[in-house]
Design a protein around this motif. Structure first.
Motif, PDB file in Angstrom:
ATOM      1  N   CYS A 324       0.857  -1.169   0.000  1.00 13.57           N
ATOM      2  CA  CYS A 324       0.000   0.000   0.000  1.00 13.57           C
ATOM      3  C   CYS A 324       0.908   1.237   0.000  1.00 13.57           C
ATOM      4  CB  CYS A 324      -0.889  -0.002   1.243  1.00 13.57           C
ATOM      5  SG  CYS A 324      -1.764   1.548   1.477  1.00 13.57           S
ATOM      6  N   CYS A 327      -0.086   3.367   3.552  1.00 10.76           N
ATOM      7  CA  CYS A 327       0.351   2.955   4.899  1.00 10.76           C
ATOM      8  C   CYS A 327       1.489   1.942   4.849  1.00 10.76           C
ATOM      9  CB  CYS A 327      -0.829   2.403   5.692  1.00 10.76           C
ATOM     10  SG  CYS A 327      -1.419   0.796   5.123  1.00 10.76           S
ATOM     11  N   CYS A 337      -6.258  -1.599   0.005  1.00  9.81           N
ATOM     12  CA  CYS A 337      -5.538  -1.930   1.241  1.00  9.81           C
ATOM     13  C   CYS A 337      -6.556  -2.222   2.338  1.00  9.81           C
ATOM     14  CB  CYS A 337      -4.642  -0.759   1.644  1.00  9.81           C
ATOM     15  SG  CYS A 337      -3.902  -1.000   3.267  1.00  9.81           S
ATOM     16  N   CYS A 340      -6.055   0.516   5.383  1.00 10.04           N
ATOM     17  CA  CYS A 340      -6.443   1.934   5.310  1.00 10.04           C
ATOM     18  C   CYS A 340      -7.422   2.234   4.176  1.00 10.04           C
ATOM     19  CB  CYS A 340      -5.199   2.813   5.176  1.00 10.04           C
ATOM     20  SG  CYS A 340      -4.428   2.740   3.553  1.00 10.04           S
TER      21      CYS A 340
HETATM   22 ZN   LIG Z   1      -2.840   1.046   3.441  1.00 12.74          ZN
END
Ligand SMILES: [Zn+2]
Length: 385
Positions: A324, A327, A337, A340
């Motif tokens: 990702c 994050c 993701c 997040c």
């Molecule tokens: Zn993420």
């Protein structure tokens, strides 16, 4: 009075700390202005010099062309210009492994010099620094000690890749009778208590060697000596707690061997010792099924949960994984993701993500050079729990 050996200043042992490596590995530049350069030519000649210039120009040019950010960014442009300007320096000492990590936007400029580790040239401009080739080069150049030993005298060397540095006299040398004898060693037939003296000398030498290696954080010792001396010296080294450090022994052809001859004689012992340790690692990975993991996805899963104690990087050429971009969680599957919800995803070499996660969770990394790595599995890990 006997004095403790003074830790010598060896420039080549000023290696990167794992903290510095972790900092480099953690750099994330959204604009893709992180520049990684690796440059190593193991041979050089007049012709090779001009070839190097061409290679260097080509490297910088193709990295510029490939880079999505182009030259529009002044920081990136500054870094590339600085690297290009170093060409005369590379030309004058091509027989080195050089790594540069640069990101002007973040005030990062880190240069690392190592002994040659085979022909290797690479320049990348991306969001991350590529640190795995550096780890492999550092492992290939793991410093080790060579002790050349005769009756009552020793020559001690620290070897780093192809480079060798002779250490100053050890305190144990003071046990010899006088300066002249110290220089030439003891003479068999003039000294009736030779056995006792030899034993006392080896005991003292073993203690000094252990102290020296501890100060240098050097974990391997190769001994060059005759068979009869080895049978007396080895028990003293074992008593001094150096059994695990002893990597091998070679028969001494002459106490005055040249540094090159010493490196050539000692190198097979170190390669053999490393291979033995790697084999042991893989045996434990296979035996400890509850406390080990093999292959990219299972190992990454354990790394993310902080369970990996030691990571072994085999040959992972061409393996790509995704993370990702928001994050930095590893994404096993899908385009969103789960942590997040971001749909912004990066693809990157699996080995780079594995090492970054290992560094950020305090796991040790074993990264053999490519030739050695290919003898083992793709990736394996021993777990903490
Ligand atoms: Zn993420």
């Amino acid at each position: 009075m006997k004095t403790a050996p003074v830790p010598p200043v060896l420039p080549f042992l000023d290696l990167l700390s794992s903290e510095t490596l972790a900092k480099l590995a953690n750099v994330y530049d959204k604009q893709s202005h992180a520049v990684t350069l690796y440059f190593n030519r193991s041979t050089f000649s007049d012709k090779a010099h001009s070839e190097e210039a061409l290679t260097f120009e080509h490297l910088v040019k193709s990295a510029r062309d490939k880079s999505q950010s182009g030259d529009a960014n002044p920081g990136l442009s500054k870094d590339l210009t600085r690297i290009f300007g170093m060409e005369p320096e590379f030309r004058s000492s091509p027989n080195r492994f050089k790594a540069i990590f640069a990101c002007s936007d973040r005030q990062i400029w880190q240069e690392i010099n190592l002994p040659p580790c085979g022909d290797f040239s690479r320049l990348e401009i991306s969001q991350r620094f590529q640190i795995v080739p550096l780890l492999r080069a550092m492992e290939a150049c793991t410093p080790y000690c060579v002790a050349i030993i005769e009756h009552g005298k020793a020559r001690i060397f620290i070897v780093h890749g192809t480079e060798i540095h002779q250490m100053h006299q050890l305190p144990s040398e003071e046990l010899t009778m006088d300066a002249e004898v110290s220089r030439v060693g003891w003479c068999h037939h003039t000294d009736g208590s030779l056995g006792e003296r030899t034993k006392a000398y080896f005991k003292s030498l073993a203690r000094d060697l252990r102290e020296l290696l501890q100060d240098l954080t050097c974990q391997y010792l190769v001994v060059g000596c005759r068979d009869d001396l080895w049978s007396e010296l080895k028990p003293q080294l074992v008593k001094a707690g150096m059994e695990d450090m002893i990597s091998g022994r070679f028969n001494l052809s002459s106490f005055d061997m040249t540094p090159d001859e010493i490196v050539q004689a000692a190198r097979p012992a170190i390669t053999g010792k490393q291979r033995q340790q790697y084999n042991q690692f893989w045996e434990s990975v296979r035996e400890e099924s509850d406390l080990s993991a093999i292959s990219v996805n299972p190992v990454l899963r354990r790394l993310e949960s902080g369970r990996v104690q030691t990571l072994f990087l085999g040959d992972l050429s061409g393996r790509i994984v995704t993370e990702c971009a928001n994050c930095h969680k590893w994404l096993n599957a899908g385009n969103l993701c789960p942590a997040c919800g971001s749909s912004y995803i990066n693809s990157l070499p699996a080995e780079e993500l594995l090492v970054r996660k290992a560094l950020s969770t305090g796991a040790n990394t074993i990264a053999p050079d490519f030739a050695m790595a290919a003898l083992f599995g793709e990736v394996g890990a021993i777990l903490r729990y």
